[in-house]
Design an enzyme around this catalytic site. Structure first.
Site, PDB file in Angstrom:
ATOM      1  N   ASP A   1       5.732   4.549   4.694  1.00 27.82           N
ATOM      2  CA  ASP A   1       4.971   6.088   5.436  1.00 27.82           C
ATOM      3  C   ASP A   1       5.484   7.069   4.932  1.00 27.82           C
ATOM      4  OD1 ASP A   1       3.431   7.390   6.705  1.00 27.82           O
ATOM      5  OD2 ASP A   1       3.755   7.329   8.829  1.00 27.82           O
ATOM      6  N   ASP A  19      -5.720   7.706   6.933  1.00 26.80           N
ATOM      7  CA  ASP A  19      -4.560   8.229   8.028  1.00 26.80           C
ATOM      8  C   ASP A  19      -3.724   9.636   8.292  1.00 26.80           C
ATOM      9  OD1 ASP A  19      -2.137   6.937   8.605  1.00 26.80           O
ATOM     10  OD2 ASP A  19      -0.947   7.684   6.436  1.00 26.80           O
ATOM     11  N   HIS A  27       2.032   1.720   1.955  1.00 24.50           N
ATOM     12  CA  HIS A  27       1.754   3.877   3.040  1.00 24.50           C
ATOM     13  C   HIS A  27       3.051   4.415   2.565  1.00 24.50           C
ATOM     14  CE1 HIS A  27       0.624   5.134   7.526  1.00 24.50           C
ATOM     15  NE2 HIS A  27       1.175   6.284   6.399  1.00 24.50           N
ATOM     16  N   HIS A  35       1.812   1.939  10.867  1.00 25.35           N
ATOM     17  CA  HIS A  35       2.465   2.207  11.643  1.00 25.35           C
ATOM     18  C   HIS A  35       2.732   1.933  12.798  1.00 25.35           C
ATOM     19  CE1 HIS A  35      -0.262   5.586  11.807  1.00 25.35           C
ATOM     20  NE2 HIS A  35       0.087   5.749  10.846  1.00 25.35           N
ATOM     21  N   GLY A  84       6.600  13.736   9.735  1.00 25.14           N
ATOM     22  CA  GLY A  84       6.956  12.901   8.698  1.00 25.14           C
ATOM     23  C   GLY A  84       8.187  12.922   8.169  1.00 25.14           C
TER      24      GLY A  84
HETATM   25  O1  DOR Z   1       4.255  11.382  10.552  1.00 25.34           O
HETATM   26  C1  DOR Z   1       3.660  11.273   9.776  1.00 25.34           C
HETATM   27  N1  DOR Z   1       2.816  11.782   8.594  1.00 25.34           N
HETATM   28  N2  DOR Z   1       2.725  10.634   9.908  1.00 25.34           N
HETATM   29  C2  DOR Z   1       1.191  10.342   9.474  1.00 25.34           C
HETATM   30  O2  DOR Z   1      -0.111   9.615  10.012  1.00 25.34           O
HETATM   31  C3  DOR Z   1       0.833  11.630   8.385  1.00 25.34           C
HETATM   32  C4  DOR Z   1       2.656  11.813   7.548  1.00 25.34           C
HETATM   33  C5  DOR Z   1       1.948  13.012   6.512  1.00 25.34           C
HETATM   34  O3  DOR Z   1       1.190  12.508   5.840  1.00 25.34           O
HETATM   35  O4  DOR Z   1       2.247  13.821   6.920  1.00 25.34           O
END
Ligand code: DOR
Length: 431
Positions: free
Chosen positions: A308, A155, A63, A235, A327
């Site tokens: 992630d 995702d 991820h 996640h 993120g």
């Molecule tokens: O926190 C996240 N950021 N979760 C996600 O599912 C996508 C990701 C992103 O692309 O920044």
């Protein structure tokens, strides 16, 4: 070119304990050619010292957001690959939420080619489940399969329509593909910023209920039962999600799951200072959720640790909390957080970082392999007892949004060997 990895303790899928076996590993070209008693007389063009270190199969991250094409101000495939190599990863699955997204052959070919050009790890493009990740029409699975894609996800978005998800699973099952779900019922999270609980009430911020994740986990377990096709849960963040996956596995359903280090190391309280660095999707949850994720990792309910890794350029993460994108960075800190925070045997931590995710991503022919003559030389050498302090200024990622700046952790990647070449030596990328 030959390479000798000297004096490390080998832990791989054939290990039965954490002692491993101390040995020298001789690599020639892109293969391991010999595993010798430590200290054997042998010549090689290069030598990597592994004294006091574990030598394991390379890590595989299911991820990772590499942002290219489309958001190169936050990361490129090259900078993300360098971060991956420094984190001990020899393969990363690139998430499809690029611009344009991974819903056509031309985009996935581009991503794979850029990965090859960088040459720091294998960049494995995932495919979209739906065209444009818009949740309306199935993406061209057969065309993407022909381009080598085996792992499909929207995702960033969950597939909201149950009928479409059912059809996607039926089709994926026929083609031998794995679908990975971002579990989020969108009607429950509109405008949400952080976990719905006492902390969000106190801060006066819109809450993101655990139920938004759990409803979709529940639905997809039932769709898995109906179709017989594998489902991977991305996640996971809540206690009930873990409990549902545990029961589904006990029933023999082909479900797998991953957890990200931030979900087993940080709680919603981290948002008390309104710092967008701690905003993530799904959100940071509670101590009870952390305990459940740790239990799930320890008993194998959660198969893989996946980062992630979600780089966002500083000007984006400096927006007010409600506008900043969710993120956080993950690639360069995953091993250390796992070793520092999880009370698990070393072998099980390596399993969750290497051969288990390799199998889920259909990469088990070349990653997560036993360390033996004839096997591909994708290897990680790490010191499980080295302590260090995470410094965002020292990261290889193009972005700086780590939530761990200043935290002292234990466990550090020393060398990474990808395709027989040392791409990280003593913690530094060689290219
Ligand atoms: O926190 C996240 N950021 N979760 C996600 O599912 C996508 C990701 C992103 O692309 O920044």
């Amino acid at each position: 070119m030959s390479l000798l990895i000297r004096g490390g303790r080998i832990i791989d899928s054939t290990s039965t304990d954490d002692e491993g076996r101390t040995a020298d590993v001789l690599v020639d070209g892109d293969r391991i050619v010999q595993v010798l008693d430590a200290g054997s007389e042998v010549r090689a063009d290069d030598v990597l010292d592994a004294t006091g270190c574990v030598v394991s199969p390379g890590f595989v991250d299911l991820h990772v957001h590499l942002r290219e094409p489309g958001r190169e101000e936050s990361e490129t495939i090259e900078t993300g690959s360098r971060a991956a190599a420094r984190g001990g990863f020899t393969a990363v699955v690139a998430m499809p939420n690029t611009e344009p997204p991974h819903d056509s052959r031309v985009v996935v070919d581009f991503v794979r080619d850029q990965g090859r050009r960088a040459g720091l790890c294998e960049v494995v493009p995932s495919g979209c489940i739906t065209v444009g990740r818009a949740g309306q029409t199935l993406a061209p699975f057969a065309e993407l399969r022909e381009a080598g894609v085996r792992f499909f996800t929207d995702d960033g978005n969950g597939v909201q329509d149950a009928q479409l998800m059912r059809r996607a699973l039926e089709y994926a099952g026929q083609l031998g593909l794995t679908l990975a779900q971002h579990c989020e019922v969108a009607s429950l999270t509109h405008g949400a910023v952080m976990h719905e609980g006492a902390c969000c009430s106190r801060l006066g911020l819109p809450g993101w209920p655990s139920l938004a994740e759990e409803l979709m986990v529940h639905r997809d377990i039932e769709l898995c039962r109906l179709t017989g096709s594998p489902v991977h849960f991305l996640h996971l963040s809540t206690e009930r999600s873990v409990d549902m996956v545990r029961v589904a596995k006990a029933e023999g359903l082909p479900v797998t799951a991953e957890a990200a280090p931030h979900h087993f190391t940080l709680t919603d309280e981290a948002l008390s200072g309104f710092d967008p660095t701690f905003k993530v999707n799904p959100p940071l949850r509670t101590p009870a959720d952390i305990a459940a994720l740790k239990r799930g990792l320890a008993d194998g309910t959660i198969d893989a640790i996946a980062t992630d890794h979600a780089p966002h350029a500083p000007h984006l993460k400096e927006l007010p909390l409600d506008q900043a994108p969710p993120g956080m960075l993950g690639l360069e800190t995953a091993l250390a957080l796992a070793l520092t925070e999880l009370a698990m045997p070393l072998r099980d931590v390596v399993a969750a970082l290497s051969w288990k995710p390799a199998a889920i991503a259909h990469l088990a022919d070349r990653h997560g392999r036993p360390i033996a003559a004839g096997e591909p030389a994708n290897l990680t050498v790490f010191d499980p007892s080295a302590t260090w302090t995470i410094d965002r200024g020292q990261l290889a990622s193009r972005s700086r949004n780590t939530p761990y700046h200043g935290r002292t952790v234990r466990g550090r990647v020393r060398h990474t060997v990808f395709g027989g070449r040392a791409v990280v030596v003593d913690g530094a990328a060689t290219k």
